[in-house]
Scaffold this active site. Structure first.
Site, PDB file in Angstrom:
ATOM      1  N   SER A 145     -14.649 -40.396  -8.011  1.00 23.65           N
ATOM      2  CA  SER A 145     -13.832 -39.270  -8.468  1.00 23.65           C
ATOM      3  C   SER A 145     -13.012 -39.623  -9.691  1.00 23.65           C
ATOM      4  CB  SER A 145     -12.901 -38.830  -7.336  1.00 23.65           C
ATOM      5  OG  SER A 145     -11.765 -38.192  -7.859  1.00 23.65           O
ATOM      6  N   LYS A 146     -12.891 -38.656 -10.542  1.00 20.29           N
ATOM      7  CA  LYS A 146     -12.107 -38.829 -11.753  1.00 20.29           C
ATOM      8  C   LYS A 146     -10.634 -39.104 -11.445  1.00 20.29           C
ATOM      9  CE  LYS A 146     -11.022 -38.209 -16.199  1.00 20.29           C
ATOM     10  NZ  LYS A 146      -9.701 -37.704 -16.118  1.00 20.29           N
ATOM     11  N   ARG A 147     -10.190 -38.577 -10.317  1.00 17.08           N
ATOM     12  CA  ARG A 147      -8.759 -38.601 -10.024  1.00 17.08           C
ATOM     13  C   ARG A 147      -8.251 -39.890  -9.399  1.00 17.08           C
ATOM     14  NH1 ARG A 147      -7.907 -34.522 -12.427  1.00 17.08           N
ATOM     15  NH2 ARG A 147      -9.218 -32.678 -12.207  1.00 17.08           N
TER      16      ARG A 147
ATOM     17  N   GLU B 127      -5.977 -40.190 -18.075  1.00 11.41           N
ATOM     18  CA  GLU B 127      -6.576 -38.848 -18.100  1.00 11.41           C
ATOM     19  C   GLU B 127      -7.751 -38.812 -19.073  1.00 11.41           C
ATOM     20  OE1 GLU B 127      -2.660 -38.393 -19.336  1.00 11.41           O
ATOM     21  OE2 GLU B 127      -3.008 -39.719 -17.638  1.00 11.41           O
TER      22      GLU B 127
END
Length: 536
Positions: A265-267, A299
């Site tokens: 996941s990117k997060r 980010e």
RNA sequence: GGCGGUAUCGUCUAGGGGUUAGGAUACGUGGUUCUCAGCCACGGGACCGGGGUUCGAAUCCCCGUACCGCUACCA
């Protein structure tokens, strides 16, 4: 195990696959793997690969958020035959511009009774769901606020209610299909919900839009990640209710986080950074990016995002080759593939069913292998933009600096693993008084007791050398060592630090030869001056 | 909770009723070398558990277990 895979005849079919990114501003590594398999499958069968933009939910600036994604695809060499910027016979390829098609589909679904207007509020449905859960029953919507006639609808509307459109899902039987990766799959219809396909405001939801588009774009094979497996029945329902033939489905295992089976996941960058190897990958990249003046906030700068690899100088072929083998294999030994070889040998039959975790070390290994396979001039070509971007050479580079770059790249050899690694050698591009001395190395090798006098003497030998090639230098140093009756280590490290500022580096003699006699003498003098300055 | 999926060295994987269970990567040791990187050689390392079928199961079946995904007026 041993489930029969789908056998089907592709001779008469023109294969069309698609990848459908949402405009989020970045290209996720897992998404790329899915896109790659779609691309390969289409190319293998001589078909088309298309890009469709899933922006049904977007209120952001689509153009801006899409650009990095399209750039990423181009960088990876995953060219699309139809889609944004290239267009095609089924344009537009943006869901936000296909509203009419979706409204039309909803109208037909309503008319045939496959869907209904539902006047319940989301709270009311939620309450039913809770109740069912409390009672440990399956949740099945009561259809209490279903309007089958215009009169009913008018009555609900008189109460101030507004309708969503729901699918009227079958409540018995099973939905069966043959997944091209997983074999036969079955779901009970009764377990399916009356999914919403159109919001109160009239906007379409994903499953509707996706099913309609897949038909409109004549998609023959939907190849996507497993998380969509359980969405398949509702999409088949929509497709069939519309009178269309469903595409074939192939559900790929997802790419898992390093050292885990969790979906990447990117997060969760912070979490992954606790994984040693992932952290190393990130730090190595961050070092290069920082030198480049690139923003390294999580980010925008993360190994989960494809742009990371472009920025620090990975070769797209290495990334693609690594990703190919994440969940697919040809046999028990083939690891390196050219693009043609990939296209030729790819098949869904050999896709693995289990999730595969992303392994930074192995990716790096592919990258190293790729770099080793490139000719010096190809590496120079890759490295130059990094030197230009940091101002180490002018833009465009002049012939002198280009030759210098070539020499450094050649001498550094395997040490340059990603193109950005050239930035480890600024001393070959900076003025003699502008590069920095590593304090620790300097103290250990140059400022050390007895080192300076030897360095001074060797400097004089260098001064008198008629030829300044690596071979002559090596010979000179060995002669010096012998004459002085010292060990080679007593002088060679001192010279390296004095001339390059560092305790480690590639072959010393090559380094000296690249810099040339004048620079070497000036640098040694600078080091010696620094020693006496500290002593007094 | 319900539904679904998956399970071979740390990781990516090959294989599959009888194999020394193969490769890659990572790791360890030795060698080469001016450091580092590389390169060469060698080495350790795996079939989730329990039942069943079978002469024989890591492989087939069942049951567990673990992990994962889905369960939205997200995509």
């Amino acid at each position: 195990m041993g489930l029969p895979r789908g056998h089907y005849n592709l001779r008469e079919m023109s294969v069309r696959t698609r990848f459908a990114p949402s405009p989020t501003g970045y290209l996720h590594i897992g998404g790329v793997r899915t896109a790659l398999f779609n691309w390969l499958f289409a190319r293998h069968h001589g078909g088309q690969f298309l890009l469709r933009i899933d922006d049904t939910d977007a209120d952001r600036n689509v153009a801006e958020a899409l650009q990095p994604i399209l750039d990423g695809f181009r960088w990876l060499g995953l060219e699309w035959d139809e889609g944004p910027e290239v267009d095609g016979p089924h344009a537009p390829y943006y869901q936000s511009r296909r509203g009419e098609r979706y409204r039309d589909a909803v109208g037909r679904l309503l008319e045939s009774g496959a869907a209904y207007r539902d006047y319940a509020t989301s709270e009311e449905v939620e309450a039913e769901r809770e109740e069912a859960q409390q009672a440990k029953r399956r949740f099945i919507y009561s259809r209490r606020f279903m309007a089958e006639t215009d009169a009913q609808a008018a009555a609900f509307e008189a109460e101030g209610r507004r309708a969503v459109v729901r699918l009227r899902m079958p409540r018995e039987g099973v939905c069966q299909f043959e997944d091209l990766v997983r074999g036969p799959v079955e779901f009970e219809w009764a377990l399916e919900q009356d999914h919403v396909i159109q919001r109160v405001d009239g906007s379409p939801l994903y499953h509707l839009a996706s099913s309609v588009d897949d038909h409109d774009f004549e998609i023959t094979h939907v190849i996507r990640a497993v998380e969509h497996l359980s969405n398949t029945p509702r999409q088949m329902f929509i497709t069939e209710a519309l009178g269309y033939t469903p595409p074939r489905f192939a559900h790929l295992p997802y790419v898992a986080a390093p050292g885990s089976k969790e979906k990447l996941s990117k997060r969760k960058l912070d979490k992954y950074l606790q994984h040693h190897e992932f952290k190393r990958l990130h730090e190595q990249g961050a070092g290069i990016a920082t030198a480049l003046g690139v923003d390294v906030r999580p980010e925008t700068f993360s190994p989960v995002v494809v742009d990371f690899y472009r920025q620090v100088g990975y070769d797209p072929e290495a990334l693609v080759n690594y990703l190919l083998l994440l969940g697919w294999s040809l046999d028990d030994h083939t690891e390196t593939f050219t693009r043609d070889e990939m296209v030729r040998s790819f098949s869904l039959e050999r896709v693995n069913r289990a999730e595969a975790s992303f392994d930074p070390q192995k990716l790096l290994a592919f990258q190293e292998r790729r770099m080793q396979a490139l000719a010096v001039d190809e590496r120079v070509h890759k490295v130059l933009p990094f030197l230009e971007q940091t101002g180490l050479v002018a833009t465009p580079v002049d012939e002198v600096k280009r030759a210098r770059t070539r020499s450094v790249v050649e001498a550094a050899g395997d040490r340059i693993k990603v193109a950005g690694d050239i930035l480890e050698y600024p001393e070959f591009f900076l003025d003699d008084d502008a590069f920095e001395y590593d304090a620790k190395a300097f103290a250990k090798r140059v400022a050390k007791e007895g080192a300076a006098p030897l360095l001074q003497q060797f400097r004089n030998r260098l001064r008198d050398l008629p030829e300044f090639g690596a071979a002559e230098l090596e010979q000179a140093l060995h002669a010096f060592v012998e004459a002085e009756g010292i060990k080679i280590g007593q002088i060679i490290h001192a010279v390296r630090v004095a001339v390059t500022g560092k305790g480690v580096g590639f072959g010393l003699f090559e380094g000296l030869a690249i810099l040339g006699q004048g620079a070497c003498l000036r640098r040694i003098d600078r080091a010696l001056a620094q020693v006496s300055a500290t002593e007094s």
